[in-house]
Each structure stands twice: as C-alpha cells, then as structure tokens.
Scaffold this motif. Structure first.
Motif, PDB file in Angstrom:
ATOM      1  N   ALA A 122       0.858  -1.204   0.000  1.00  0.00           N
ATOM      2  CA  ALA A 122       0.000   0.000   0.000  1.00  0.00           C
ATOM      3  C   ALA A 122       0.886   1.243   0.000  1.00  0.00           C
ATOM      4  O   ALA A 122       1.833   1.331   0.790  1.00  0.00           O
ATOM      5  N   PRO A 123       0.631   2.207  -0.894  1.00  0.00           N
ATOM      6  CA  PRO A 123       1.516   3.383  -0.970  1.00  0.00           C
ATOM      7  C   PRO A 123       1.431   4.263   0.277  1.00  0.00           C
ATOM      8  O   PRO A 123       0.442   4.238   1.004  1.00  0.00           O
ATOM      9  N   GLN A 124       2.475   5.031   0.483  1.00  0.00           N
ATOM     10  CA  GLN A 124       2.591   5.903   1.661  1.00  0.00           C
ATOM     11  C   GLN A 124       1.391   6.855   1.774  1.00  0.00           C
ATOM     12  O   GLN A 124       0.890   7.122   2.880  1.00  0.00           O
ATOM     13  N   ALA A 125       0.896   7.323   0.637  1.00  0.00           N
ATOM     14  CA  ALA A 125      -0.219   8.286   0.675  1.00  0.00           C
ATOM     15  C   ALA A 125      -1.450   7.662   1.327  1.00  0.00           C
ATOM     16  O   ALA A 125      -2.182   8.315   2.082  1.00  0.00           O
ATOM     17  N   GLN A 126      -1.694   6.348   1.044  1.00  0.00           N
ATOM     18  CA  GLN A 126      -2.860   5.673   1.638  1.00  0.00           C
ATOM     19  C   GLN A 126      -2.653   5.507   3.140  1.00  0.00           C
ATOM     20  O   GLN A 126      -3.571   5.713   3.932  1.00  0.00           O
ATOM     21  N   LEU A 127      -1.422   5.151   3.513  1.00  0.00           N
ATOM     22  CA  LEU A 127      -1.104   5.005   4.938  1.00  0.00           C
ATOM     23  C   LEU A 127      -1.308   6.348   5.660  1.00  0.00           C
ATOM     24  O   LEU A 127      -1.939   6.421   6.726  1.00  0.00           O
ATOM     25  N   ASP A 128      -0.828   7.422   5.046  1.00  0.00           N
ATOM     26  CA  ASP A 128      -0.944   8.749   5.660  1.00  0.00           C
ATOM     27  C   ASP A 128      -2.411   9.133   5.833  1.00  0.00           C
ATOM     28  O   ASP A 128      -2.798   9.725   6.841  1.00  0.00           O
ATOM     29  N   ALA A 129      -3.225   8.766   4.843  1.00  0.00           N
ATOM     30  CA  ALA A 129      -4.651   9.129   4.913  1.00  0.00           C
ATOM     31  C   ALA A 129      -5.330   8.400   6.072  1.00  0.00           C
ATOM     32  O   ALA A 129      -6.152   8.975   6.799  1.00  0.00           O
ATOM     33  N   VAL A 130      -4.960   7.124   6.278  1.00  0.00           N
ATOM     34  CA  VAL A 130      -5.554   6.355   7.378  1.00  0.00           C
ATOM     35  C   VAL A 130      -5.125   6.955   8.718  1.00  0.00           C
ATOM     36  O   VAL A 130      -5.949   7.195   9.611  1.00  0.00           O
ATOM     37  N   VAL A 131      -3.825   7.241   8.829  1.00  0.00           N
ATOM     38  CA  VAL A 131      -3.313   7.834  10.082  1.00  0.00           C
ATOM     39  C   VAL A 131      -4.005   9.173  10.347  1.00  0.00           C
ATOM     40  O   VAL A 131      -4.414   9.477  11.482  1.00  0.00           O
TER      41      VAL A 131
END
Ligand code: PEP
Ligand code: MN
Length: 354
Positions: free
Chosen positions: A9-18
């Motif tokens: 999963a790309p960093q942008a998706q991780l950042d959005a969840v966080v």
C-alpha cells in the motif's frame, strides 16, 4: 484496534488512514513489516465503527481488540454486581454470593391459578415470582396474555405471598404500566434487540432481566445490555435461555459455556431459564442442575398448578414431584458452589451489598 494495510500500500494511503485516526483524537502507531504495514490504534472501542477505516483505500482488515461494550464490561468495576429486586429494605438479591430461584406461571390466567402457582413457587424455594401479562407468541391465534388485569393479579399475589414480581414487557409504550406493578421488567428472547424497548427500560430505571436472543451471539447480547446501561440503568440481570441450533429435539440448545464466559466478560449476574430452552419437562431438572454447576446466579422456571390445562407452555411447566425434585436441587447444590440461599439485604455479608 489494529488496521492491517494491503501489501505494498503506498505511503499516501497510509498517511490518509493515520490522518483519519488522529482527526478523531485517537493515537496511531505505525509498524512496518516485511510485506505489510499495520497501525495500532489507541482510543475508544466505538471508533471501530465510527471511523469506517475498512472502506479506505489500501486497508486490508480492521481488527477490534478490546470488547465493544464498556459499562457492562467486567473491567468497569472491581467485583461482580448484585442486582436487588423489590422496594428498599426487603429486597431480593441476584448475584455472585447467593442463588435465586424465580418461578411462576408462564402466563397469568386467573387469580386462582396465579396464587396457586405462586404458592408452589414459594414452596420450592422461589423468592421471586415470574408471571406473564403480555405474551409474545409465535402465532397471533395463541393466547396473548391478560394485560393489565394480569398485572393487577400479580400485585395482589405479591401482597398475599411476599414474592416480588418479574413480568415481561413487549412494547415500549407499556413500560411505565408494567413497571407500576412489577418489581423487575423482563425482556424476552424475541425482543433482545428491540432497541426502542431497551431504551425505554433503560430510562425507567427498574431492574431488568434481559434474555439472550435465540440467534444472538454473546457480544450481541452484551451490547443489548449496554444499551440499557447507557441509559443510566445498570440493574441488569442476563438470562441464558438457549440458542437455536440444528437440533430440533429440544426447543433450543442451552449454551452452558456462555454462563461462565459471560461472567468473565461482564460484571452482570447471569441466570438460566431451562424451561424455555428445553420445551419439555423431562430435561428441565438435569439442565437446572448443570446450570447451578457451571455457576449460574439463579434459575427462572415455569410452574403451574394444573399443567395439563395451562393456556401457555403446559408441557414444560413444573408441578408435583418434578417441582419437589427441583426444590431439592436448589436447596442442596448452590451451597456446594459456595452460594447462600437468597436472603434479605441486611442479613448478607457487607461485601455483597452494592
Ligand atoms: C418467557 O419467559 O415467558 C418466554 C416467552 O421466554 P423466551 O423469551 O425465552 O422465549
Ligand atoms: Mn413459558
């Protein structure tokens, strides 16, 4: 709660969840594995549904770690609860140190029948009288109960016998009426997730007995209890009455494991109804013995002075020798489990008074 991201999963998706977790005031702890990243979330259990993380891009699974119920959770208080039924001073406990027999007619049919059943119940050691005024029946053609006339009879029987009354309410509009006669409100299996009813009995504040729904999981049952507790009423007794399985030889299958399990998950007392589970008289007493042995806090049983002619549930009502056998089990077995018979509040050890 733990959020597991998709592999790669790309960093942008991780950042959005966080970002979504933090915007709700919760804390997010990111842990990167070889293939996947997981996020540990610290916050209220309700965030599991509120944040709707499982629908976000890149999210594989969302796991709930802590129990979703708070007020009825065993961690909410140091000791298991005792629920007291009846007016101040002469109350009957249902809880961890005592054993309470609740018995009476499935449905009130007449003053004579209710008094006869109450005397049988008291003779068997019951300290609370059950009696149905409003019956939730599978068929609209079956006897639906005598309504308020039955409640008046139950109140008279309470005066005559000293037994406090437990009676079922099936409609939120009737909660005040039933509560004006009964000492404890019963929510039957068919209404366990009648949320308007849970709301209403929660606001009313009288002790409530909440039966487990026939299809309900333990979590669903405890969440139904949480509805009542959230409205400010923690005087809740849970009642295991069997669940529907593939077996049809009995009406329901008594989930014995649920009794000790729920007593670990929740501080609420748990009683067992072997009558409506068995649906046949010949297995009720063995089930009652088993319930006492696994640590139930009490039993709820149908008794009738003339089961052959009962309008409801005659084949599963106890009388005569069967009732004597139940009485002897209820006298002999609970002390082996370290329980005293139910006694008035002022005669109990102080730690059970809560
Ligand atoms: C009852 O106790 O009268 C009853 C109808 O039981 P249940 O709700 O468990 O079916
Ligand atoms: Mn019945």
């Amino acid at each position: 709660m733990v959020v597991v991201m998709n592999p790669g999963a790309p960093q942008a998706q991780l950042d959005a969840v966080v970002a979504r977790i933090e915007s709700a005031g919760a804390q997010a702890f990111v842990s990167r594995g070889l293939a996947r990243t997981i996020i540990g979330v610290i916050g209220e259990p309700s965030l599991h549904t509120e944040l709707n993380l499982s629908g976000m891009p890149g999210v594989s699974t969302v796991l709930q770690v802590s129990a979703p119920y708070k007020l009825v959770n065993s961690q909410a208080q140091a000791e298991r609860s005792t629920v007291w039924v009846g007016p101040d001073g002469r109350e009957v406990p249902i809880g961890p140190n005592t054993f309470t027999l609740i018995a009476g007619p499935c449905a009130v049919e007449s003053a004579l029948q209710a008094l006869g059943a109450a005397r049988l119940a008291a003779g068997a050691g019951a300290t609370l009288l059950r009696g149905g005024a409003y019956k939730p029946r599978t068929s609209p053609l079956s006897f639906q109960g005598m309504g308020e006339d039955a409640l008046k009879i139950l109140a008279d029987v309470r005066d005559a016998t000293g037994l406090y009354v437990v009676s079922e309410v099936i409609d939120p509009a009737d909660v005040d009426l039933v509560a004006s006669y009964a000492d404890m409100l019963l929510i039957g299996a068919t209404n366990m997730q009648n949320f308007a009813l849970l709301d209403s009995v929660g606001r009313r504040g009288k002790p409530v007995m909440l039966k487990r729904g026939m299809q309900a999981t333990v979590d669903e049952w405890l969440l139904a209890a949480e509805y009542i507790a959230q409205r400010g009423n923690c005087h809740i007794v849970l009642c295991e009455r069997g669940i529907r399985t593939f077996e049809t030889a009995t009406k329901a299958t008594l989930d014995l494991s649920a009794i000790p399990l729920v007593q670990r998950l929740s501080h609420l007392p748990v009683v067992v109804d072997p009558t409506h589970c068995a649906g046949r008289r010949d297995v009720i007493i063995p089930l009652a013995r088993a319930a006492i042995a696994v640590g139930a806090d009490g039993l709820l049983v149908d008794v009738h002075p003339d089961p052959e002619n009962a309008l409801v549930d005659g084949p599963q009502a106890l009388a005569g020798a069967d009732l004597r056998e139940l009485a002897s089990a209820v006298r002999q077995l609970p002390p082996l489990m370290g329980r005293l018979p139910a006694q008035p509040r002022d005669q109990l050890p102080s730690q059970t008074v809560g």
